[in-house]
Design a protein around this motif. Sequence first.
Motif, short mmCIF file in Angstrom:
data_model
loop_
_atom_site.label_atom_id
_atom_site.label_comp_id
_atom_site.label_asym_id
_atom_site.label_seq_id
_atom_site.Cartn_x
_atom_site.Cartn_y
_atom_site.Cartn_z
N HIS A 156 0.83 -1.21 0.00
CA HIS A 156 0.00 0.00 0.00
C HIS A 156 0.86 1.26 0.00
O HIS A 156 0.37 2.35 -0.28
N ILE A 157 2.16 1.11 0.33
CA ILE A 157 3.07 2.25 0.24
C ILE A 157 3.14 2.77 -1.19
O ILE A 157 3.41 3.95 -1.44
N MET A 158 2.85 1.90 -2.15
CA MET A 158 2.87 2.29 -3.57
C MET A 158 1.56 2.95 -3.98
O MET A 158 0.98 2.64 -5.01
N ARG A 159 1.08 3.84 -3.14
CA ARG A 159 -0.17 4.55 -3.46
C ARG A 159 -0.02 5.38 -4.73
O ARG A 159 1.06 5.88 -5.05
N THR A 160 -1.11 5.55 -5.42
CA THR A 160 -1.11 6.31 -6.66
C THR A 160 -1.18 7.80 -6.37
O THR A 160 -2.06 8.26 -5.64
N SER A 161 -0.28 8.56 -6.96
CA SER A 161 -0.27 10.01 -6.77
C SER A 161 -1.47 10.64 -7.48
O SER A 161 -1.87 10.20 -8.55
N PRO A 191 -4.89 -2.67 0.92
CA PRO A 191 -4.43 -2.19 -0.38
C PRO A 191 -4.91 -0.78 -0.71
O PRO A 191 -4.24 -0.04 -1.42
N SER A 192 -6.06 -0.40 -0.15
CA SER A 192 -6.59 0.94 -0.35
C SER A 192 -6.70 1.64 0.99
O SER A 192 -7.56 1.33 1.79
N LEU A 193 -5.79 2.61 1.25
CA LEU A 193 -5.78 3.28 2.54
C LEU A 193 -6.93 4.26 2.70
O LEU A 193 -7.45 4.44 3.80
N ALA A 194 -7.31 4.93 1.62
CA ALA A 194 -8.34 5.97 1.74
C ALA A 194 -9.39 5.91 0.64
O ALA A 194 -10.51 6.33 0.84
N GLN A 221 -0.52 -0.50 -7.80
CA GLN A 221 -0.27 -1.87 -7.35
C GLN A 221 -0.81 -2.88 -8.36
O GLN A 221 -0.12 -3.84 -8.74
N ILE A 222 -2.03 -2.66 -8.80
CA ILE A 222 -2.65 -3.59 -9.76
C ILE A 222 -1.97 -3.49 -11.12
O ILE A 222 -1.75 -4.50 -11.80
N ASP A 223 -1.60 -2.28 -11.51
CA ASP A 223 -0.99 -2.09 -12.83
C ASP A 223 0.39 -2.76 -12.90
O ASP A 223 0.84 -3.13 -13.98
N CYS A 224 1.06 -2.90 -11.76
CA CYS A 224 2.34 -3.62 -11.74
C CYS A 224 2.15 -5.08 -12.12
O CYS A 224 2.99 -5.68 -12.81
N LEU A 225 1.05 -5.66 -11.64
CA LEU A 225 0.81 -7.09 -11.84
C LEU A 225 0.13 -7.38 -13.17
O LEU A 225 0.44 -8.36 -13.85
N MET A 247 -4.84 -3.54 -17.30
CA MET A 247 -6.13 -4.16 -16.97
C MET A 247 -7.15 -3.15 -16.48
O MET A 247 -8.34 -3.25 -16.76
N LEU A 248 -6.69 -2.14 -15.75
CA LEU A 248 -7.59 -1.12 -15.21
C LEU A 248 -7.57 0.17 -16.04
O LEU A 248 -8.11 1.18 -15.62
N GLY A 249 -6.94 0.10 -17.19
CA GLY A 249 -6.83 1.28 -18.05
C GLY A 249 -5.38 1.57 -18.36
O GLY A 249 -4.49 1.21 -17.59
N SER A 250 -5.15 2.23 -19.47
CA SER A 250 -3.76 2.53 -19.86
C SER A 250 -3.15 3.61 -18.99
O SER A 250 -1.93 3.71 -18.86
N LYS A 251 -3.99 4.44 -18.37
CA LYS A 251 -3.52 5.50 -17.47
C LYS A 251 -4.37 5.49 -16.21
O LYS A 251 -5.51 5.01 -16.20
#
Length: 201
Positions: free
Chosen positions: A28-33, A64-67, A75-79, A83-87
């Motif tokens: 979860h440290i890899m939160r999306t900016s 996985p989702s702090l807020a 996190q999901i895009d790494c794996l 899958m969740l969109g190109s951006k």
Amino acid sequence: VTSYHMLHHLREEFLDVRWGCVIADESHIMRTSTSWENDEPKMVLVAKDLIKRAPRAVLTTGTPSLAKPFDMFLQIDCLKPGMLGSKKWDFANHYCDLKKVDGRFNVGGGVRLLELRALLQHTVMIRRLKRDVLGDLPPKRRQVVPVEIDDAIAKVGGSRVWRDIAKIAREKKDEMDYGDVAGASAANAADEDDDDDEDDD
């Protein structure tokens, strides 16, 4: 073994190694900016590169989702890239109720959450509650395991790494700014039908 903070300082050393598997604990440290310019913290970008290069990867976290659901995108895009969109903004538009408020984009909401949960559970997510697995866990044990540091360090850069670590230890730690955290009330929205999320493992 390294911390996220140290990772970006030792980027070249870690990327030079052909890792067979990467395990990212507390992912979860890899939160999306929330920055529109796709400005992610350097340590998150290095972690993402390592995970995407490895043939196998495991991300572990109890939250996985702090807020808000938007936190999970990287996190999901790494794996599963794309899958969740190109951006991240494609994901925000489809699942995070993307809105423009006072000239700023707000990603604090969530929509189609049951769809998102089903997608994640059928592709990349294994979710377990402590109450479900506690009986299978062994008693907690602490053990000191000696590690041959010289051999381990030699594989990722040799003595130069020690100098880098000493230098980094004296530096001020990076400040991580994730932008507007409005929508904190939507914490773990994807788990909205669970009343006992604090039991997640």
